[in-house]
Write a protein that holds these residues in place. Structure first.
Motif, short mmCIF file in Angstrom:
data_model
loop_
_atom_site.label_atom_id
_atom_site.label_comp_id
_atom_site.label_asym_id
_atom_site.label_seq_id
_atom_site.Cartn_x
_atom_site.Cartn_y
_atom_site.Cartn_z
N ARG A 154 0.82 -1.20 0.10
CA ARG A 154 0.03 -0.21 -0.10
C ARG A 154 0.82 1.29 0.04
O ARG A 154 0.71 2.22 -0.94
N CYS A 155 1.87 1.49 0.91
CA CYS A 155 2.61 2.37 1.07
C CYS A 155 3.98 2.38 0.65
O CYS A 155 4.76 3.23 0.50
N GLY A 156 4.31 1.00 0.56
CA GLY A 156 5.83 1.08 0.10
C GLY A 156 6.71 0.82 1.26
O GLY A 156 7.90 0.58 0.87
N ALA A 157 6.32 1.03 2.45
CA ALA A 157 7.38 0.76 3.44
C ALA A 157 7.97 -0.41 3.79
O ALA A 157 7.25 -1.44 3.53
N GLU A 158 9.35 -0.42 4.29
CA GLU A 158 9.61 -1.81 4.32
C GLU A 158 9.09 -2.40 5.71
O GLU A 158 9.04 -1.73 6.66
N THR A 159 8.48 -3.68 5.60
CA THR A 159 8.08 -4.43 6.61
C THR A 159 8.31 -5.75 6.78
O THR A 159 8.84 -6.48 5.54
N SER A 160 8.18 -6.32 7.92
CA SER A 160 8.68 -7.73 8.25
C SER A 160 7.42 -8.66 8.63
O SER A 160 7.13 -8.28 9.60
N MET A 161 7.02 -9.26 7.60
CA MET A 161 5.74 -10.11 8.26
C MET A 161 5.82 -11.72 7.65
O MET A 161 6.44 -12.02 6.64
N ARG A 162 4.99 -12.52 8.30
CA ARG A 162 5.03 -13.91 7.86
C ARG A 162 4.37 -14.18 6.49
O ARG A 162 4.48 -15.17 5.84
N PHE A 163 3.31 -13.08 6.05
CA PHE A 163 2.54 -13.21 4.98
C PHE A 163 2.64 -11.80 4.30
O PHE A 163 2.65 -10.83 5.05
N MET A 164 2.61 -11.98 2.87
CA MET A 164 2.41 -10.67 2.20
C MET A 164 1.09 -9.82 2.65
O MET A 164 0.16 -10.29 2.34
N SER A 165 1.42 -8.66 3.25
CA SER A 165 0.29 -8.08 3.69
C SER A 165 0.98 -6.53 4.10
O SER A 165 1.83 -6.15 3.98
N PRO A 166 -0.21 -5.59 4.09
CA PRO A 166 -0.03 -4.02 4.31
C PRO A 166 0.91 -3.92 5.75
O PRO A 166 0.84 -5.05 6.58
#
Ligand SMILES: [Zn+2]
Length: 73
Positions: free
Chosen positions: A22-34
């Motif tokens: 959505r915003c392009g910010a780098e994030t770390s999650m177990r699944f592709m999500s916002p």
């Protein structure tokens, strides 16, 4: 007898770095999500209070009687 599926290994799903779709910010999650910020923003955007609709529901009659079935002999 159907084989019982083993429960999945939760450890198989590890967090990975990806850009928030959505915003392009780098994030770390177990699944592709916002990202968490976007999730909160989307929740605010989508959540609505239940409202009372002041209208009476009257189903529309679309079915016409079958001429053969309702025929009197
Ligand atoms: Zn985001």
């Amino acid at each position: 007898m159907r084989p019982v599926m083993d429960s999945y290994e939760a450890s198989a799903f590890v967090s990975f770095d990806h850009a928030c779709p959505r915003c392009g910010a780098e994030t770390s999650m177990r699944f592709m999500s916002p990202c968490a910020t976007c999730m909160a923003a989307l929740r605010d955007l989508m959540e609505r209070e239940a409202s009372v609709v002041d209208a009476e529901y009257s189903p529309k009659m679309n079915v016409t009687p079958n001429a053969v079935a309702s025929k009197d002999d």
